[in-house]
Design a protein around this motif. Structure first.
Motif, short mmCIF file in Angstrom:
data_model
loop_
_atom_site.label_atom_id
_atom_site.label_comp_id
_atom_site.label_asym_id
_atom_site.label_seq_id
_atom_site.Cartn_x
_atom_site.Cartn_y
_atom_site.Cartn_z
N LEU A 180 0.98 -1.09 -0.26
CA LEU A 180 0.03 0.00 -0.03
C LEU A 180 0.93 1.34 -0.08
N ASP A 181 1.28 1.56 -1.17
CA ASP A 181 2.15 2.63 -1.38
C ASP A 181 1.52 3.96 -1.10
N GLY A 182 2.01 4.90 -0.52
CA GLY A 182 1.51 6.29 -0.29
C GLY A 182 0.22 6.11 0.84
N SER A 183 0.31 5.12 1.77
CA SER A 183 -0.60 5.06 2.64
C SER A 183 -0.88 6.15 3.59
N SER A 184 0.18 7.36 3.56
CA SER A 184 0.10 8.30 4.43
C SER A 184 -1.24 9.05 3.74
N ASN A 185 -1.36 8.80 2.80
CA ASN A 185 -2.45 9.75 1.99
C ASN A 185 -4.06 9.14 2.33
N VAL B 86 7.26 17.04 -9.31
CA VAL B 86 8.55 16.88 -8.06
C VAL B 86 8.05 17.61 -7.10
N ASN B 87 8.58 16.98 -5.89
CA ASN B 87 8.23 17.86 -4.67
C ASN B 87 9.34 19.08 -4.66
N GLU B 88 8.89 20.12 -4.91
CA GLU B 88 9.46 21.44 -4.94
C GLU B 88 9.97 21.77 -3.62
N ARG C 189 2.22 19.19 -11.34
CA ARG C 189 1.34 18.31 -10.94
C ARG C 189 1.95 17.35 -9.99
N TYR C 190 2.04 17.42 -8.48
CA TYR C 190 2.40 16.43 -7.48
C TYR C 190 1.53 15.99 -6.64
N ILE C 191 1.10 14.81 -6.78
CA ILE C 191 0.08 14.22 -5.81
C ILE C 191 0.92 13.82 -4.56
N GLY C 192 1.97 13.16 -4.60
CA GLY C 192 2.78 12.67 -3.20
C GLY C 192 2.47 11.35 -3.24
N SER C 193 1.49 10.61 -4.13
CA SER C 193 1.59 9.11 -4.18
C SER C 193 1.73 8.72 -5.33
N MET C 194 2.90 7.87 -5.41
CA MET C 194 3.54 7.38 -6.65
C MET C 194 2.91 6.77 -7.68
N VAL C 195 1.78 6.10 -7.13
CA VAL C 195 1.03 5.34 -7.98
C VAL C 195 0.21 6.24 -9.05
N MET D 93 7.32 14.43 -16.95
CA MET D 93 8.21 13.69 -16.22
C MET D 93 7.88 13.64 -14.78
N PHE D 94 8.07 12.51 -14.34
CA PHE D 94 7.98 12.39 -12.60
C PHE D 94 9.33 12.07 -12.13
N MET D 95 9.74 12.74 -11.22
CA MET D 95 11.32 12.65 -10.61
C MET D 95 11.29 12.73 -8.97
N TYR D 96 11.86 11.94 -8.53
CA TYR D 96 12.40 12.07 -7.30
C TYR D 96 13.88 11.79 -7.25
N PRO D 97 14.62 13.09 -7.15
CA PRO D 97 15.91 13.16 -7.37
C PRO D 97 16.56 12.92 -6.18
N GLY E 23 18.05 9.44 -2.99
CA GLY E 23 16.60 9.75 -3.14
C GLY E 23 15.98 9.02 -2.22
N LYS E 24 14.54 8.94 -2.14
CA LYS E 24 13.76 8.42 -1.37
C LYS E 24 13.08 7.01 -1.94
N LEU E 25 12.76 6.91 -3.18
CA LEU E 25 12.00 5.58 -3.50
C LEU E 25 13.01 4.50 -3.34
N ARG E 26 12.09 3.36 -3.14
CA ARG E 26 12.88 1.92 -2.97
C ARG E 26 12.91 1.38 -4.38
N TYR F 66 10.73 -2.48 -5.18
CA TYR F 66 9.30 -2.32 -5.42
C TYR F 66 8.55 -0.93 -5.73
N GLU F 67 9.60 0.16 -6.12
CA GLU F 67 8.92 1.27 -6.38
C GLU F 67 9.56 1.67 -7.74
N VAL F 68 10.78 1.77 -7.89
CA VAL F 68 11.55 2.10 -9.15
C VAL F 68 11.59 1.32 -10.22
#
Ligand code: P6P
Length: 339
Positions: A121-126, A212-214, A244-250, A262-266, A274-277, A280-282
């Motif tokens: 459940l990715d993004g479950s904080s949302n 991206v998370n500015e 457009r950044y929802i903060g929920s990768m899916v 472009m989606f980016m988590y630099p 970076g942050k993404l695993r 099972y994400e990247v």
């Protein structure tokens, strides 16, 4: 009546995958059985997520319920659902979950030839604010199912045999690739079936959106900073891109697949990886993006070529429209050339 004919000629995901698998005469239906168990997990989680808001109101999910029992948090519940579904499929031998520190080696009683990496459940904080969240998965084949080791899952993303996600939003959308393109299916709750709604998804070659998370801009490296600048203040006279950044990768990836961009988590000074695993994400999202005609880049190399050193390793990622990723690759190459 064509409409009626379409309505009765439902292409369910099971029929679709069976058609795909029939191309491989040696296929014994193991993948179809594995997939049907993944889909069962997705339907269960979809139902639990949709009730989460209500359950919270009446003190069920995530709270103590009317019997005063502590209800499992949704991401813990989702993990248990997928571990049970994948185990009972008897087609897996090794599982890696975002929720579990250690990999699960399934006893050969019998077990199968597939390895599944997943974020249940990715993004479950949302969840509490009703933002779309999702399950992300990748599937590898084991080399020798009678001698399974952790090395079998520490494989580069280019060894994946399938990957996908299920997004729990206004509808339940399942997107998958088994190596010959990307297809999207929408759950018809009245049938309990996923129906083909997005055949042969191709990501637009260019995009008008960057994601991206500015808030991390202070810590970005030079190529990332220059790329984002070019989105806001294009030098070629084109219109600025929309952020457009929802903060929920899916959710962010699903939009990027369908609309482009472009989606980016630099990487940044705080988190150089970076942050993404990676597993099972990247990897799964990079696999899908390439299968849809896009690209996925880490800042140093093609994302799918990375070899993980541990199961929860992180990686920076830039993925989306072919031309957008090409641009960031040029910026990193120029920065490297200038030392
Ligand atoms: P940030 C959600 O927690 C998640 O793992 C991804 O779904 C999402 O893309 C990312 O983290 C958001 O991270 O740092 O921008 O809040």
């Amino acid at each position: 009546h064509a409409a009626d004919a379409n309505r009765t000629d439902l292409m369910t995901i099971t029929r679709f995958v069976l058609n795909e698998q029939s191309k491989y005469p040696e296929s014994r239906g193991d993948f179809t059985i594995l997939l049907s168990n993944i889909l069962l997990g997705c339907k269960f989680v979809c139902s639990a997520v949709n009730k989460a808001g209500l359950a919270k109101l009446i003190g069920l999910a995530g709270e103590t319920n009317v019997q005063g029992e502590e209800q499992k948090k949704l991401d813990v519940l989702s993990n248990e659902v997928f571990v049970k579904a994948l185990t009972s499929s008897k087609r897996t031998c090794l599982l890696v979950s975002e929720e579990l520190e250690e990999a699960i080696f399934l006893p050969p009683t019998p077990h199968g030839k597939y390895i599944v990496v997943f974020d249940p459940l990715d993004g479950s904080s949302n969840i509490d604010c009703g933002v779309s969240i999702g399950t992300i998965f990748g599937i590898y084949m084991v080399k020798d199912k009678n001698n399974v080791t952790l090395d079998d899952v520490l494989q580069p993303g280019n060894k994946l045999v399938a990957a996908g996600y299920c997004m729990y939003g206004s509808s339940c959308t399942f997107v998958i690739s088994t190596g010959s393109g990307v297809n999207g299916f929408t759950l018809d709750p009245s049938l309990g079936e996923f129906i083909l709604t997005h055949p042969n998804i191709k990501v637009p070659r260019k995009g008008k959106i960057y994601s991206v998370n500015e808030g991390n801009a202070k810590n970005w490296d030079e190529p990332t900073t220059k790329y984002v600048e070019s989105c806001k203040f294009p030098q070629d006279g084109s219109a600025p891109k929309s952020l457009r950044y929802i903060g929920s990768m899916v959710a962010d990836i699903h939009r990027t697949l369908l609309y482009g961009g472009m989606f980016m988590y630099p990487a940044d000074m705080k988190s150089p990886n970076g942050k993404l695993r990676l597993l099972y994400e990247v990897f799964p999202m990079s696999y899908l993006m390439e299968q849809a005609g896009g690209q996925a880049f880490t800042g140093k190399e093609r994302a799918l070529d990375l070899v993980p050193s541990h199961i929860h390793e992180r990686s920076p990622v830039f993925l989306g429209s072919y031309d957008e990723v090409e641009h960031i690759k040029e910026l990193y190459a120029a920065c490297k050339a200038n030392g």
